[in-house]
Enzyme design. Structure first.
Site, PDB file in Angstrom:
ATOM      1  N   LYS A  49      12.132 -18.669 -29.342  1.00 54.98           N
ATOM      2  CA  LYS A  49      10.803 -19.202 -29.008  1.00 54.98           C
ATOM      3  C   LYS A  49       9.682 -18.742 -29.949  1.00 54.98           C
ATOM      4  CE  LYS A  49      11.629 -20.216 -24.144  1.00 54.98           C
ATOM      5  NZ  LYS A  49      11.189 -20.034 -22.758  1.00 54.98           N
ATOM      6  N   ASP A  85       6.115 -23.884 -20.679  1.00 55.26           N
ATOM      7  CA  ASP A  85       6.529 -22.881 -19.677  1.00 55.26           C
ATOM      8  C   ASP A  85       5.344 -22.473 -18.795  1.00 55.26           C
ATOM      9  OD1 ASP A  85       9.260 -22.576 -20.238  1.00 55.26           O
ATOM     10  OD2 ASP A  85       8.889 -21.103 -21.821  1.00 55.26           O
TER      11      ASP A  85
HETATM   12  P1  NAP Z   1      13.125 -11.765 -22.886  1.00 55.55           P
HETATM   13  O1  NAP Z   1      12.007 -12.120 -23.826  1.00 55.55           O
HETATM   14  O2  NAP Z   1      14.435 -11.335 -23.433  1.00 55.55           O
HETATM   15  O3  NAP Z   1      12.553 -10.605 -21.901  1.00 55.55           O
HETATM   16  C1  NAP Z   1      13.393  -9.986 -20.974  1.00 55.55           C
HETATM   17  C2  NAP Z   1      12.550  -9.157 -20.001  1.00 55.55           C
HETATM   18  O4  NAP Z   1      13.421  -8.676 -18.959  1.00 55.55           O
HETATM   19  C3  NAP Z   1      11.899  -7.929 -20.626  1.00 55.55           C
HETATM   20  O5  NAP Z   1      10.657  -7.697 -20.008  1.00 55.55           O
HETATM   21  C4  NAP Z   1      12.903  -6.814 -20.279  1.00 55.55           C
HETATM   22  O6  NAP Z   1      12.339  -5.522 -20.207  1.00 55.55           O
HETATM   23  C5  NAP Z   1      13.320  -7.254 -18.893  1.00 55.55           C
HETATM   24  N1  NAP Z   1      14.603  -6.707 -18.477  1.00 55.55           N
HETATM   25  C6  NAP Z   1      15.820  -7.045 -18.934  1.00 55.55           C
HETATM   26  N2  NAP Z   1      16.777  -6.327 -18.295  1.00 55.55           N
HETATM   27  C7  NAP Z   1      16.127  -5.514 -17.417  1.00 55.55           C
HETATM   28  C8  NAP Z   1      16.547  -4.528 -16.478  1.00 55.55           C
HETATM   29  N3  NAP Z   1      17.841  -4.242 -16.305  1.00 55.55           N
HETATM   30  N4  NAP Z   1      15.607  -3.909 -15.756  1.00 55.55           N
HETATM   31  C9  NAP Z   1      14.291  -4.169 -15.908  1.00 55.55           C
HETATM   32  N5  NAP Z   1      13.836  -5.103 -16.777  1.00 55.55           N
HETATM   33  C10 NAP Z   1      14.736  -5.747 -17.535  1.00 55.55           C
HETATM   34  O7  NAP Z   1      13.452 -12.983 -21.933  1.00 55.55           O
HETATM   35  P2  NAP Z   1      12.454 -14.126 -21.416  1.00 55.55           P
HETATM   36  O8  NAP Z   1      12.502 -15.284 -22.311  1.00 55.55           O
HETATM   37  O9  NAP Z   1      11.130 -13.527 -21.116  1.00 55.55           O
HETATM   38  O10 NAP Z   1      13.204 -14.562 -20.062  1.00 55.55           O
HETATM   39  C11 NAP Z   1      13.189 -13.737 -18.916  1.00 55.55           C
HETATM   40  C12 NAP Z   1      13.863 -14.463 -17.763  1.00 55.55           C
HETATM   41  O11 NAP Z   1      13.112 -15.610 -17.390  1.00 55.55           O
HETATM   42  C13 NAP Z   1      15.278 -14.958 -18.080  1.00 55.55           C
HETATM   43  O12 NAP Z   1      16.070 -14.776 -16.943  1.00 55.55           O
HETATM   44  C14 NAP Z   1      15.076 -16.434 -18.334  1.00 55.55           C
HETATM   45  O13 NAP Z   1      16.230 -17.171 -18.020  1.00 55.55           O
HETATM   46  C15 NAP Z   1      13.958 -16.739 -17.358  1.00 55.55           C
HETATM   47  N6  NAP Z   1      13.169 -17.920 -17.745  1.00 55.55           N
HETATM   48  C16 NAP Z   1      13.133 -18.960 -16.878  1.00 55.55           C
HETATM   49  C17 NAP Z   1      12.401 -20.084 -17.180  1.00 55.55           C
HETATM   50  C18 NAP Z   1      12.393 -21.211 -16.215  1.00 55.55           C
HETATM   51  O14 NAP Z   1      12.037 -22.309 -16.604  1.00 55.55           O
HETATM   52  N7  NAP Z   1      12.753 -20.977 -14.979  1.00 55.55           N
HETATM   53  C19 NAP Z   1      11.675 -20.173 -18.378  1.00 55.55           C
HETATM   54  C20 NAP Z   1      11.724 -19.078 -19.246  1.00 55.55           C
HETATM   55  C21 NAP Z   1      12.484 -17.961 -18.922  1.00 55.55           C
HETATM   56  P3  NAP Z   1      12.290  -4.568 -21.520  1.00 55.55           P
HETATM   57  O15 NAP Z   1      11.086  -4.986 -22.287  1.00 55.55           O
HETATM   58  O16 NAP Z   1      12.159  -3.218 -20.933  1.00 55.55           O
HETATM   59  O17 NAP Z   1      13.571  -4.779 -22.256  1.00 55.55           O
END
Ligand code: NAP
Length: 248
Positions: A49, A85
């Site tokens: 992204k 988003d």
């Molecule tokens: P990302 O940029 O990889 O960020 C991941 C986030 O999750 C970070 O804040 C990370 O914390 C945290 N995290 C991961 N494992 C963790 C754990 N075990 N305990 C606590 N925090 C943890 O991913 P993203 O793009 O933001 O996506 C995040 C989620 O949203 C995903 O599940 C994705 O599928 C979902 N999403 C859904 C939609 C939708 O349309 N529904 C759209 C976008 C994203 P750290 O910084 O500490 O690593």
């Protein structure tokens, strides 16, 4: 979801939506080739992204401010980057977040879109992240207040924008939330989608909270992208039904 919508709009013969796996170092060449192959646009997801934003010729204000694009548009020889988003999350909410106290968990791309959207609508936003430095940086850039130990009961709206739950992790072991700490006057959103409802949403529902799942947000952001590409009004019910029919 998108193919079901295209069929409903009578575009099924002419248009199609396909998933393309791309390695990070191949993204730019892949995207640059797409207009010549007849693509009018693309959705872009993790981990591309931010890179998608960098390779675009033109950015929407939303994509630029959030620092991530989930939608590309190929037109007039240019690549335009959009972010649906943020608006998708707002459309999935049960009501306006204006004046509400919101807690966003996470500091990745999804959290950035959530914080940006909620602040724009006039919510008061606290941000918690496992890695505190990232939430502090996010708030410095976008606004909102970083919190190390959020008091769950004081928020009107709680949004899980972390990836916790995606792999079946226990959200109450990984996040600063208590399964018994929700209340009926709260709205609880879990952006994670897949097997549903997630453990987080099940606990919130048990307390009588209003819940929004990740599939609804997925449908809303996808519908916004489809509207941009086709100029047509997306058939939300059809998209929702298609998305829910392939639930893991
Ligand atoms: P990302 O940029 O990889 O960020 C991941 C986030 O999750 C970070 O804040 C990370 O914390 C945290 N995290 C991961 N494992 C963790 C754990 N075990 N305990 C606590 N925090 C943890 O991913 P993203 O793009 O933001 O996506 C995040 C989620 O949203 C995903 O599940 C994705 O599928 C979902 N999403 C859904 C939609 C939708 O349309 N529904 C759209 C976008 C994203 P750290 O910084 O500490 O690593």
């Amino acid at each position: 979801m998108q193919d079901a919508a295209l069929a409903e709009l009578g575009l099924g013969g002419e248009w199609s939506y396909e998933a393309i796996d791309v390695a990070p170092d191949a993204l730019e060449a892949r995207v640059q080739a797409m207009p010549g192959e007849g693509f009018v646009g693309a959705n872009v997801t993790v981990p591309h992204k931010a890179a998608a934003l960098a390779l675009a010729d033109e950015l929407s204000e939303t994509a630029r401010e959030i620092g991530a694009a989930n939608t590309l548009v190929f037109a007039e020889g240019e690549i335009r980057a959009e972010n649906t988003d943020a608006e998708g999350l707002l459309r999935a909410l049960p009501g306006s977040p204006s004046g509400k106290r919101a807690l966003v968990l996470g500091a990745g791309g999804a959290a950035r879109a959530a914080v940006w959207a909620l602040l724009r609508e006039g919510a008061e936003v606290a941000v918690w992240n496992r890695t505190g430095l990232r939430s502090r940086n996010l708030c410095e850039e976008l606004g909102g207040d970083p919190v190390a130990e959020p008091d769950q009961g004081t928020f009107d709206l709680i949004v899980n924008s972390t990836a916790v739950g995606l792999g079946g992790e226990d959200p109450f072991a990984e996040l600063p939330l208590d399964p018994d700490g929700f209340s009926a006057d709260q709205d609880v959103v879990d952006m994670v989608y897949g097997a549903e409802p997630t453990a987080l949403l099940r606990a919130a529902q048990a307390a009588g909270a209003t819940t929004v799942d990740g599939l609804e947000i997925l449908v809303q952001q996808g519908a916004l992208s489809l509207g941009i590409w086709t100029g047509r009004k997306p058939p939300l019910d059809t998209m929702r039904a298609a998305a829910r029919s392939i639930r893991r």
